[in-house]
Design an enzyme around this catalytic site. Structure first.
Site, PDB file in Angstrom:
ATOM      1  N   ARG A  68       0.824  -1.209   0.000  1.00 59.50           N
ATOM      2  CA  ARG A  68       0.000   0.000   0.000  1.00 59.50           C
ATOM      3  C   ARG A  68       0.861   1.263   0.000  1.00 59.50           C
ATOM      4  NH1 ARG A  68      -3.095   2.772   4.436  1.00 59.50           N
ATOM      5  NH2 ARG A  68      -4.986   3.658   3.491  1.00 59.50           N
ATOM      6  N   HIS A  72       0.345   4.256  -2.675  1.00 55.19           N
ATOM      7  CA  HIS A  72       0.017   5.622  -2.267  1.00 55.19           C
ATOM      8  C   HIS A  72       1.147   6.594  -2.598  1.00 55.19           C
ATOM      9  CE1 HIS A  72      -3.572   4.973   0.679  1.00 55.19           C
ATOM     10  NE2 HIS A  72      -3.640   4.169  -0.367  1.00 55.19           N
ATOM     11  N   ASP A  73       2.357   6.100  -2.689  1.00 53.32           N
ATOM     12  CA  ASP A  73       3.471   6.957  -3.109  1.00 53.32           C
ATOM     13  C   ASP A  73       3.328   7.328  -4.582  1.00 53.32           C
ATOM     14  OD1 ASP A  73       6.002   8.308  -2.915  1.00 53.32           O
ATOM     15  OD2 ASP A  73       6.921   6.573  -3.899  1.00 53.32           O
ATOM     16  N   GLY A  78       4.054  11.011  -8.489  1.00 49.15           N
ATOM     17  CA  GLY A  78       4.805   9.918  -9.081  1.00 49.15           C
ATOM     18  C   GLY A  78       5.536   9.109  -8.024  1.00 49.15           C
ATOM     19  N   ASP A  80       8.172   8.613  -6.076  1.00 47.54           N
ATOM     20  CA  ASP A  80       9.341   9.413  -5.696  1.00 47.54           C
ATOM     21  C   ASP A  80       9.662   9.372  -4.210  1.00 47.54           C
ATOM     22  OD1 ASP A  80       7.237  10.840  -4.644  1.00 47.54           O
ATOM     23  OD2 ASP A  80       7.676  12.716  -5.679  1.00 47.54           O
ATOM     24  N   ASN A 100      -4.015   8.463   4.413  1.00 46.25           N
ATOM     25  CA  ASN A 100      -2.850   7.888   5.095  1.00 46.25           C
ATOM     26  C   ASN A 100      -2.863   8.038   6.611  1.00 46.25           C
ATOM     27  OD1 ASN A 100      -1.655   7.241   2.572  1.00 46.25           O
ATOM     28  ND2 ASN A 100      -0.793   9.307   2.405  1.00 46.25           N
ATOM     29  N   HIS A 201      -6.060  -5.878  -2.918  1.00 43.36           N
ATOM     30  CA  HIS A 201      -6.894  -6.017  -1.733  1.00 43.36           C
ATOM     31  C   HIS A 201      -7.185  -7.485  -1.408  1.00 43.36           C
ATOM     32  CE1 HIS A 201      -8.681  -1.650  -1.574  1.00 43.36           C
ATOM     33  NE2 HIS A 201      -7.381  -1.711  -1.334  1.00 43.36           N
ATOM     34  N   THR A 202      -6.568  -8.391  -2.124  1.00 43.84           N
ATOM     35  CA  THR A 202      -6.639  -9.792  -1.717  1.00 43.84           C
ATOM     36  C   THR A 202      -5.826 -10.042  -0.457  1.00 43.84           C
ATOM     37  OG1 THR A 202      -6.436 -12.079  -2.478  1.00 43.84           O
ATOM     38  CG2 THR A 202      -4.665 -10.585  -3.095  1.00 43.84           C
ATOM     39  N   ASP A 248     -10.488  -9.642   2.224  1.00 43.79           N
ATOM     40  CA  ASP A 248     -11.133 -10.850   1.722  1.00 43.79           C
ATOM     41  C   ASP A 248     -10.947 -11.946   2.764  1.00 43.79           C
ATOM     42  OD1 ASP A 248      -8.683 -12.149   1.370  1.00 43.79           O
ATOM     43  OD2 ASP A 248      -8.838 -12.291  -0.793  1.00 43.79           O
ATOM     44  N   ASP A 255      -4.113 -14.377  -3.427  1.00 40.43           N
ATOM     45  CA  ASP A 255      -4.837 -15.295  -4.302  1.00 40.43           C
ATOM     46  C   ASP A 255      -5.929 -14.524  -5.037  1.00 40.43           C
ATOM     47  OD1 ASP A 255      -6.871 -14.910  -2.409  1.00 40.43           O
ATOM     48  OD2 ASP A 255      -6.375 -16.753  -1.330  1.00 40.43           O
TER      49      ASP A 255
END
Length: 330
Positions: A68, A72-73, A78, A80, A100, A201-202, A248, A255
């Protein structure tokens, strides 16, 4: 999957991801290379992998947290390393942005990686914090049983951060499909990238505050009633904002069950279920849900991660290689 089959599949993924990245590079989209550190610090990538494996072994949830951080970076200025910068009088830290604040985590692991990598590189700051994020994301996915890919390298670190951009550009868990598509298109990512990368998000968990409205207020045509009742047991109507719910049913295993959940109307976040709600991404979700051992999802996820990692990298003389990932060099 048998070990031999897994090895063959990993090799195919790696070769195709490299081919995709090479195509992007030759077309002028990225000056990065998977071999950037081969001569200047060949011990860098093994050092990153060791720390990530130890961190994930100690806390399986950490794998999702490190993945994550890279995501989010890249969506802010970009890829960085700007998400790692602490607040100062001149740095408007992204750590306090709404997507965040009190939820982004793993910063101490990045600090440990940086120390080990610098040691492996002769005590010099050779490897950028932005590259560390990209490699740690890949190694986290692998540590949780997912696909591998060759990470494009050679990013440099920003000397600025933008809380405002983080608030505006990181996709919200409350978004519907048009908003999600627009958010990804802004970064040069298409509809298939959206679905594949959402498949991250698995693994991992979400805080109650981000899915409370869904489990209490969305109707049966968009959420399985029994699933909603189960989630209410730990996410209450007026409290428990920080209580966690798994994204999940197997939050520490990479998976394809995330997509199977969507088909069954069991996406935890509104933005998850938006991918399978009668819109243009339904067919992609169905394809991933029905793929043999998640193979088509794994392939697309690896390719989309390479593509996402190519978002506006700082290279050449731009930016710097930070000595401390949390602050700009003096």
């Amino acid at each position: 999957m048998a070990n031999s089959h897994r090895a063959i599949f990993f090799t195919i993924l790696l070769l195709l991801a490299v081919a995709a990245a090479a195509t992007a590079s030759s077309a002028g989209f990225s000056p990065l290379s998977p071999y950037y550190y081969s001569k200047i610090c060949p011990k860098a990538l093994p050092a990153i992998r060791r720390v990530v494996e130890a961190a994930v072994s100690g806390e399986r949830r950490m794998g999702a947290s490190l993945l994550r951080l890279h995501f989010h970076d890249c969506f802010v200025q970009g890829c960085d390393g700007s998400i790692l910068l602490d607040a100062t009088p001149t740095i408007d830290s992204e750590k306090t942005a709404l997507p965040n604040n009190n939820s982004a985590r793993g910063f101490e692991v990045i600090d440990m990686i940086k120390a080990e990598v610098d040691k492996a590189c002769g005590g010099k700051p050779v490897v950028s914090c932005a590259d560390i994020l990209a490699v740690a994301a890949r190694d986290s996915v692998v540590a949780l049983g997912g696909p591998s890919w060759e990470v494009q390298l050679g990013r440099r670190d920003s000397t600025s951060a933008s809380r405002t951009t983080a608030n505006n550009d990181i996709p919200s868990p409350f978004m519907d499909l048009p908003a999600l598509k627009s958010s990804f298109q802004k970064q040069g990512l298409n509809e298939r990238d959206l679905v594949a990368l959402s498949g991250g998000h698995t693994i991992g968990f979400s805080q109650c505050q981000f899915f409370r409205n869904r489990i209490f207020n969305e109707t049966a045509d968009n959420i399985d009633a029994e699933f909603a009742r189960e989630r209410r047991a730990s996410c209450f109507a007026g409290s428990g904002d920080a209580n966690l719910g798994s994204l999940d049913g197997s939050p520490t295993r990479f998976d394809a069950s995330y997509f199977k959940n969507l088909v069954e109307k069991k996406g935890l976040l509104h933005s998850d279920q938006a991918l399978f709600a009668g819109g243009s991404t339904d067919s992609v979700v169905k394809g991933y849900a029905g793929s043999n051992n998640g193979r088509s999802f794994w392939f697309d996820f690896a390719s989309s991660m390479v593509k996402m990692g190519n978002i506006k990298p700082l290279t050449g003389n731009s930016g710097q290689i930070r000595v401390n990932c949390r602050k700009v060099n003096a």
